[in-house]
Design a protein around this motif. Structure first.
Motif, short mmCIF file in Angstrom:
data_model
loop_
_atom_site.label_atom_id
_atom_site.label_comp_id
_atom_site.label_asym_id
_atom_site.label_seq_id
_atom_site.Cartn_x
_atom_site.Cartn_y
_atom_site.Cartn_z
N ILE A 259 1.13 -1.43 -0.22
CA ILE A 259 0.04 -0.14 -0.28
C ILE A 259 0.75 1.33 -0.15
CG2 ILE A 259 0.10 0.18 2.80
CD1 ILE A 259 -3.14 1.30 2.50
N GLY A 260 0.39 2.66 -0.97
CA GLY A 260 1.08 3.77 -0.58
C GLY A 260 0.46 4.73 -1.36
N VAL A 261 1.32 5.87 -1.62
CA VAL A 261 0.37 6.72 -1.86
C VAL A 261 -0.13 6.46 -3.67
CG1 VAL A 261 2.30 8.73 -0.88
CG2 VAL A 261 2.78 7.63 -2.60
N ASP A 262 -1.06 8.37 -2.36
CA ASP A 262 -1.71 8.31 -4.33
C ASP A 262 -0.60 9.85 -5.36
OD1 ASP A 262 -3.27 8.29 -6.85
OD2 ASP A 262 -4.98 9.90 -5.55
N GLY A 263 -0.89 9.48 -6.57
CA GLY A 263 -0.36 10.62 -7.53
C GLY A 263 -0.03 10.04 -9.03
N GLY A 264 1.30 10.14 -9.34
CA GLY A 264 1.33 10.10 -10.08
C GLY A 264 2.84 9.68 -10.94
N GLY A 265 3.24 9.65 -12.26
CA GLY A 265 4.54 9.96 -12.90
C GLY A 265 5.71 9.48 -12.60
N ALA A 266 5.56 8.08 -12.06
CA ALA A 266 7.02 7.18 -12.00
C ALA A 266 7.26 6.65 -13.57
CB ALA A 266 5.65 5.47 -12.12
N HIS A 267 8.15 6.54 -13.40
CA HIS A 267 9.72 7.12 -14.10
C HIS A 267 9.31 8.31 -15.51
CE1 HIS A 267 10.72 2.67 -13.08
NE2 HIS A 267 10.81 3.11 -11.62
N ALA A 268 8.84 8.57 -14.87
CA ALA A 268 8.18 9.93 -16.07
C ALA A 268 8.96 11.06 -15.99
CB ALA A 268 6.64 10.15 -16.12
N ALA A 269 8.39 12.27 -17.35
CA ALA A 269 9.08 13.14 -16.52
C ALA A 269 8.61 14.40 -15.78
CB ALA A 269 8.53 14.44 -18.16
N THR A 270 7.35 13.98 -14.87
CA THR A 270 6.48 14.82 -14.07
C THR A 270 6.45 13.59 -13.19
OG1 THR A 270 6.19 16.62 -15.49
CG2 THR A 270 5.49 16.65 -13.17
N GLU A 271 7.35 14.28 -11.71
CA GLU A 271 6.28 12.68 -11.24
C GLU A 271 5.90 13.63 -9.34
OE1 GLU A 271 8.07 9.28 -8.37
OE2 GLU A 271 9.54 10.41 -9.80
N TRP A 272 5.00 13.46 -8.91
CA TRP A 272 4.29 13.79 -7.59
C TRP A 272 3.79 12.72 -6.70
CZ3 TRP A 272 2.08 13.13 -12.46
CH2 TRP A 272 0.92 12.90 -12.82
N ALA A 273 3.39 13.02 -5.56
CA ALA A 273 2.31 12.69 -4.98
C ALA A 273 1.74 13.45 -3.93
CB ALA A 273 3.02 11.82 -3.84
N THR A 274 0.35 13.34 -4.04
CA THR A 274 -0.49 14.48 -3.07
C THR A 274 -0.37 14.51 -2.03
OG1 THR A 274 -2.38 12.98 -2.74
CG2 THR A 274 -2.54 13.52 -5.43
N LEU A 275 -0.17 15.24 -1.12
CA LEU A 275 -0.02 15.97 0.16
C LEU A 275 -1.12 14.90 1.22
CD1 LEU A 275 0.90 19.20 0.09
CD2 LEU A 275 2.29 17.08 0.01
N GLU A 276 -2.71 15.18 0.99
CA GLU A 276 -3.18 14.24 1.34
C GLU A 276 -2.98 12.78 1.78
OE1 GLU A 276 -8.53 13.77 1.30
OE2 GLU A 276 -7.44 13.74 -0.81
N SER A 277 -3.03 11.60 0.83
CA SER A 277 -2.80 10.62 0.73
C SER A 277 -1.19 10.68 1.09
CB SER A 277 -2.33 10.66 -1.06
OG SER A 277 -0.93 10.41 -1.23
N LEU A 278 -0.46 11.40 1.04
CA LEU A 278 0.94 11.52 2.27
C LEU A 278 0.56 10.72 3.46
CD1 LEU A 278 3.58 11.29 1.51
CD2 LEU A 278 3.99 13.25 1.89
N ASP A 279 -0.29 12.42 4.00
CA ASP A 279 -0.84 11.93 5.42
C ASP A 279 -1.91 10.43 5.81
OD1 ASP A 279 -1.07 13.34 8.26
OD2 ASP A 279 -3.21 13.62 7.25
N GLN A 280 -2.63 10.06 4.44
CA GLN A 280 -3.57 9.38 5.02
C GLN A 280 -2.38 7.99 5.59
OE1 GLN A 280 -6.00 9.77 1.51
NE2 GLN A 280 -7.61 10.40 2.54
N LEU A 281 -0.98 7.75 4.05
CA LEU A 281 -0.78 6.84 4.45
C LEU A 281 0.06 6.60 5.86
CD1 LEU A 281 0.36 3.97 3.20
CD2 LEU A 281 2.87 5.99 2.06
N THR A 282 0.41 8.08 6.60
CA THR A 282 1.52 8.08 7.47
C THR A 282 -0.38 7.22 8.42
OG1 THR A 282 2.48 9.94 6.41
CG2 THR A 282 2.32 9.02 8.73
#
Length: 383
Positions: free
Chosen positions: A342-365
């Motif tokens: 289980i891990g964060v929400d976001g996108g851009g793995a191995h891509a030109a732009t990569e991000w994680a949502t702050l909300e999912s970071l908090d929820q995962l923690t």
């Protein structure tokens, strides 16, 4: 908790940890491993530095329980893919529109930060009965040699891999097997067809067979979550010059597998058939890296624990999903450790732009901290 996790993630993103097995000259994991070790040591964790390959360390941080409880391992990888081609500065974390951007934010320094903060928060309570093990591993993006090294020394009653899953629970993924098929010919001058055997032309029969193999897999029985297996030819090399018959042709084949499949037996059957039906066809097989598929048992207690805590935090039941790619879950499972991902929400793995949502970071923690409490602290939890 969100502020602490985001701040740690910023520190992790700033550090270049490109896997040098993927990008020659890449920085490797040493700097980010040092950060993780120092951060966790300052919070009372027992630090184990594993570095069988110089410059490619993994860090295992342990918070010892008082006894009588179940142990839990959280696994996250330190390495990233290339910085080349990234849109902007990949090592300058940026927050915008509810997301944090930078190389590794999604895959997977976001999960790494969440597991460290969650682990530190519960360990600080002094209530752990079972051991909590945070495995910050090298080389997941290539051969997963970091997790292999960790498992030679450490085990646990269950594990969670914190790869990005959009806050869904991954309970299965495919495996893979690589093979080099060397089709044999006979070298001769291009003017002497009576002497030469064209290995490249013979290899064409094998390539047609691979295409048919792929079709059979696509149309055959499918795994409930993973679907069918697949196969493709990924590399080909043969010949020396235009005026000579090629003595050999090497084809690299990748077979993506689901549980219960035997890709080597399938390949041997195909080559035996070609040898029996194509005049002059001969080939040998050189096995490459093979990784097994993974499938969690839905009845494992760790699955129920994470599912329950995710439901509480998210206010809904998270989806159970499967991944087409391979992860370290398979190594943990093979070592006898029930696990899931289980891990964060976001996108851009191995891509030109990569991000994680702050909300999912908090929820995962929050999900991870609550899972650690239930698993390692609760006296009445069932084994």
């Amino acid at each position: 908790m969100e502020e602490i996790t985001v701040d740690l993630l910023r520190q992790l993103i700033v550090l270049d940890s490109v896997n040098p097995a993927l990008v020659p000259g890449g920085a490797g994991e040493a700097a980010v491993a040092d950060l993780c070790a120092g951060w966790l040591a300052a919070r009372g964790f027992e630090i184990h530095w594993l570095e069988r390959r110089p410059g490619r360390p993994s860090v295992v941080a342990v918070a010892r329980g008082a006894g009588g409880g179940r142990s839990l391992m959280l696994n996250g990888h330190l390495d990233t893919v290339t910085l080349a081609g990234y849109d902007g500065d990949p090592l300058a974390p940026r927050i915008a529109d509810g997301c944090i951007y930078g190389r590794g934010a999604f895959d997977m320094k976001g999960g790494l930060a969440a597991m460290m903060v969650a682990g530190a928060r519960v360990a600080a309570s002094g209530q752990l009965r079972g051991d909590l093990i945070l495995a910050c591993v090298a080389d997941e993006e290539h051969n997963s040699l970091g997790t292999e090294e960790v498992l030679e020394t450490f085990t646990a009653d269950a594990a969670i891999v914190c790869e990005p899953t959009h806050l869904e629970i991954t309970v299965a993924h495919k495996g893979f097997a690589w093979f080099d098929v060397v089709v044999e010919g006979r070298a001769a001058h291009g003017s002497r067809p009576d002497l030469g055997i064209d290995a490249i032309a013979k290899a064409g029969h094998f390539l047609v067979a691979v295409e048919r193999w792929a079709g059979r897999l696509a149309e055959g029985p499918a795994h409930e979550r993973l679907g069918p297996g697949s196969v493709h030819a990924s590399l080909i090399r043969g010949g020396e010059e235009a005026s000579s018959y090629p003595a050999s042709c090497r084809i690299t084949v990748e077979r993506r597998t689901v549980p219960g499949e035997d890709p080597r037996a399938e390949l041997d059957d195909i080559l035996s058939g070609l040898a029996a039906t194509v005049p002059g066809f001969a080939a040998s097989v050189e096995p490459g890296l093979r990784r097994e598929p993974f499938e969690a048992d839905p009845d494992w207690p760790i699955v129920a624990t994470v599912l329950g805590q995710a439901r509480r935090v998210l206010g809904r039941a998270p989806a159970l999903r499967a991944e087409p790619y391979w992860t370290d879950c398979a190594l943990l499972d093979a070592a006898g450790i029930p696990c899931l991902m289980i891990g964060v929400d976001g996108g851009g793995a191995h891509a030109a732009t990569e991000w994680a949502t702050l909300e999912s970071l908090d929820q995962l923690t929050d999900i991870l901290a609550a899972t650690i409490r239930e698993w390692c602290v609760d006296r009445d939890a069932e084994a």
